[in-house]
Write a protein that holds these residues in place. Structure first.
Motif, PDB file in Angstrom:
ATOM      1  N   LEU A 197     -28.087  33.088 -25.042  1.00 42.85           N
ATOM      2  CA  LEU A 197     -27.790  34.516 -25.125  1.00 42.85           C
ATOM      3  C   LEU A 197     -29.033  35.359 -24.860  1.00 42.85           C
ATOM      4  N   VAL A 198     -30.165  34.951 -25.442  1.00 37.80           N
ATOM      5  CA  VAL A 198     -31.412  35.676 -25.220  1.00 37.80           C
ATOM      6  C   VAL A 198     -31.778  35.644 -23.745  1.00 37.80           C
ATOM      7  N   ASN A 199     -31.687  34.475 -23.141  1.00 34.55           N
ATOM      8  CA  ASN A 199     -32.001  34.327 -21.722  1.00 34.55           C
ATOM      9  C   ASN A 199     -31.072  35.190 -20.872  1.00 34.55           C
ATOM     10  N   GLN A 200     -29.803  35.223 -21.244  1.00 35.72           N
ATOM     11  CA  GLN A 200     -28.810  36.009 -20.510  1.00 35.72           C
ATOM     12  C   GLN A 200     -29.131  37.501 -20.580  1.00 35.72           C
ATOM     13  N   LYS A 201     -29.497  37.979 -21.760  1.00 35.27           N
ATOM     14  CA  LYS A 201     -29.846  39.393 -21.918  1.00 35.27           C
ATOM     15  C   LYS A 201     -31.049  39.773 -21.068  1.00 35.27           C
ATOM     16  N   LEU A 202     -32.063  38.904 -21.059  1.00 37.38           N
ATOM     17  CA  LEU A 202     -33.249  39.161 -20.258  1.00 37.38           C
ATOM     18  C   LEU A 202     -32.900  39.211 -18.771  1.00 37.38           C
ATOM     19  N   PHE A 203     -31.936  38.412 -18.374  1.00 38.11           N
ATOM     20  CA  PHE A 203     -31.561  38.310 -16.967  1.00 38.11           C
ATOM     21  C   PHE A 203     -30.676  39.458 -16.519  1.00 38.11           C
ATOM     22  N   PHE A 204     -29.846  39.982 -17.409  1.00 41.43           N
ATOM     23  CA  PHE A 204     -28.829  40.967 -17.023  1.00 41.43           C
ATOM     24  C   PHE A 204     -29.420  42.275 -16.514  1.00 41.43           C
ATOM     25  N   HIS A 205     -30.699  42.512 -16.731  1.00 39.77           N
ATOM     26  CA  HIS A 205     -31.292  43.744 -16.217  1.00 39.77           C
ATOM     27  C   HIS A 205     -31.538  43.687 -14.705  1.00 39.77           C
ATOM     28  N   ASN A 206     -31.186  42.558 -14.091  1.00 41.36           N
ATOM     29  CA  ASN A 206     -31.255  42.469 -12.633  1.00 41.36           C
ATOM     30  C   ASN A 206     -29.949  42.909 -11.960  1.00 41.36           C
ATOM     31  N   ILE A 207     -28.927  43.242 -12.760  1.00 41.14           N
ATOM     32  CA  ILE A 207     -27.644  43.678 -12.190  1.00 41.14           C
ATOM     33  C   ILE A 207     -27.849  44.934 -11.341  1.00 41.14           C
ATOM     34  N   GLY A 208     -27.253  44.927 -10.147  1.00 45.12           N
ATOM     35  CA  GLY A 208     -27.386  46.054  -9.221  1.00 45.12           C
ATOM     36  C   GLY A 208     -28.447  45.831  -8.162  1.00 45.12           C
ATOM     37  N   TYR A 209     -29.330  44.860  -8.368  1.00 41.91           N
ATOM     38  CA  TYR A 209     -30.348  44.537  -7.378  1.00 41.91           C
ATOM     39  C   TYR A 209     -29.798  43.547  -6.358  1.00 41.91           C
ATOM     40  N   LYS A 210     -30.497  43.444  -5.218  1.00 41.65           N
ATOM     41  CA  LYS A 210     -30.144  42.469  -4.192  1.00 41.65           C
ATOM     42  C   LYS A 210     -31.088  41.274  -4.286  1.00 41.65           C
ATOM     43  N   LEU A 211     -30.546  40.088  -4.011  1.00 43.00           N
ATOM     44  CA  LEU A 211     -31.388  38.899  -3.956  1.00 43.00           C
ATOM     45  C   LEU A 211     -32.315  38.976  -2.743  1.00 43.00           C
ATOM     46  N   GLY A 212     -33.608  38.797  -2.943  1.00 41.09           N
ATOM     47  CA  GLY A 212     -34.570  38.804  -1.841  1.00 41.09           C
ATOM     48  C   GLY A 212     -34.687  37.457  -1.164  1.00 41.09           C
ATOM     49  N   ASN A 213     -34.135  36.413  -1.806  1.00 40.57           N
ATOM     50  CA  ASN A 213     -34.163  35.052  -1.258  1.00 40.57           C
ATOM     51  C   ASN A 213     -32.838  34.368  -1.574  1.00 40.57           C
ATOM     52  N   ASP A 214     -32.557  33.287  -0.839  1.00 35.96           N
ATOM     53  CA  ASP A 214     -31.409  32.462  -1.189  1.00 35.96           C
ATOM     54  C   ASP A 214     -31.647  31.831  -2.553  1.00 35.96           C
ATOM     55  N   MET A 215     -30.601  31.745  -3.359  1.00 34.26           N
ATOM     56  CA  MET A 215     -30.745  31.142  -4.682  1.00 34.26           C
ATOM     57  C   MET A 215     -29.443  30.453  -5.063  1.00 34.26           C
ATOM     58  N   TYR A 216     -29.513  29.169  -5.282  1.00 33.90           N
ATOM     59  CA  TYR A 216     -28.349  28.350  -5.599  1.00 33.90           C
ATOM     60  C   TYR A 216     -27.250  28.603  -4.573  1.00 33.90           C
ATOM     61  N   ASP A 217     -26.085  29.075  -5.011  1.00 30.60           N
ATOM     62  CA  ASP A 217     -24.961  29.262  -4.079  1.00 30.60           C
ATOM     63  C   ASP A 217     -24.941  30.654  -3.457  1.00 30.60           C
ATOM     64  N   TYR A 218     -25.965  31.463  -3.715  1.00 27.25           N
ATOM     65  CA  TYR A 218     -25.952  32.857  -3.266  1.00 27.25           C
ATOM     66  C   TYR A 218     -27.023  33.077  -2.199  1.00 27.25           C
TER      67      TYR A 218
END
Length: 355
Positions: free
Chosen positions: A305-326
């Protein structure tokens, strides 16, 4: 409690009581009493114990923005796994580099920015230091794009000796809040004040937790108190954040009336309850120290949950590189953020520490 501070020596009779939270407000507690502890003892012992327990859980409280009666959780700093850079974590999990510029050569700077206006501001700051800023600044990606996800280092602990004293204080004060007789647990006061050490508080992972694994809508603190005249045992079970669980032995030769009481608070909503859980905790039979590995399995839910919260602030941004299935250019929405967070967490894992 009859006009006597629980922590004062017997020869004192301080009637100037202080309002005290049973579970510290710094980790989301709301239940309180003004008939347990005096202002002097609260200043001498209570505040130090609260600081210790707040420090133990600061990553959880700040990242998840655990509700308090006043003020927000404090900002904290975490380091990255890659470069040991400092990041400031704000309540709710927003992250920001503590240091935005770094000199990497003769008149060359590594500049981290999230907008073009911030870039210009940072360049101006460097120029004020009489450094000439060339046009070859190395930047961490284009504004609005995520080039790389940093692994922020954090760990959990069952606590240290001071934390255990704070846990014992919660259990003892809840017993007194429920109308318990102070003379039946008075020896615990010396342990709470740090006068002597004793085997009173133990990390304990029951076969069935009172609460389900934590999620962003339901993270609870629970105290379950049991006093049994026949078995001569008075003990409490405390579960913090649905995860960190302890057994506290208040009296091994209990001669008071039978007592059974339960209190819980959802620290995400502030909702409080005295409803008994469907499964009551039982005092463990095997050595209590052997429960730490079981507790660590539970910790992974909270770390996720902590990791998820830290990550969720990237919502709305575009991936600058390929990552996993994206692929590069994919706009991060909530579903993608959760998926990437889970995959990164599975690969990186998290560290645990028991004391």
């Amino acid at each position: 409690m009859k006009n006597k501070c629980f922590l004062c020596p017997p020869e004192f009779n301080n009637l100037e009581f202080d309002l005290e939270h049973i579970i510290p407000n710094s980790i989301g507690g709301r239940l309180k009493s003004d008939l347990i502890i005096c202002k002097t003892c609260n200043n001498d012992f209570g505040h130090n114990l609260e600081i210790s327990i707040a420090k133990q859980f600061d990553v959880i409280c700040t990242t998840l923005n655990i509700k308090r009666e006043r003020n927000e959780p404090p900002k904290i700093k975490l380091k990255t796994k890659e470069h040991a850079d400092d990041f400031t974590i704000f309540p709710g999990g927003k992250t920001e580099r503590s240091i935005k510029t770094r000199k990497i050569g003769n008149k060359e700077y590594l500049i981290y920015y999230s907008s073009l206006s911030e870039l210009e501001k940072l360049k101006t700051q460097i120029s004020k230091n009489r450094e000439i800023v060339s046009e070859k600044e190395i930047t961490e990606g284009i504004p609005g794009e995520v080039q790389k996800f940093h692994t922020l280092l954090f760990g959990f602990s069952t606590g240290n000796r001071t934390s255990y004293r704070a846990i014992a204080k919660m259990a003892a004060f809840y017993y007194l809040y429920c109308g318990g007789l102070p003379e039946l647990i008075h020896p615990i006061s010396g342990y709470i004040k740090g006068i002597y050490a004793a085997n009173i508080v133990f990390p304990y992972s029951p076969e069935s937790y009172i609460n389900p694994p934590p999620n962003l809508e339901n993270i609870q603190h629970t105290i379950f108190l049991t006093g049994d005249f026949e078995t001569k045992l008075l003990w409490a079970y405390i579960e913090l954040f649905n995860t960190f669980s302890y057994a506290i032995i208040l009296n091994r030769n209990y001669i008071g009336p039978n007592i059974k009481s339960n209190y819980s608070i959802n620290v995400m909503t502030g909702e409080q309850s005295t409803t008994f859980p469907p499964i009551e905790p039982k005092l463990p039979q095997k050595p209590l120290k052997n429960y730490i590995p079981d507790m660590q399995c539970r910790w992974k839910y909270l770390a996720k949950l902590v990791n998820q919260k830290l990550f969720f602030h990237n919502i709305g941004y575009k991936l600058g590189n390929d990552m996993y299935d994206y692929t590069k250019g994919t706009i991060i929405d909530e579903k993608i953020a959760e998926d990437l967070s889970n995959k990164l967490f599975s690969n990186e894992g998290s560290g645990f520490q028991s004391i």
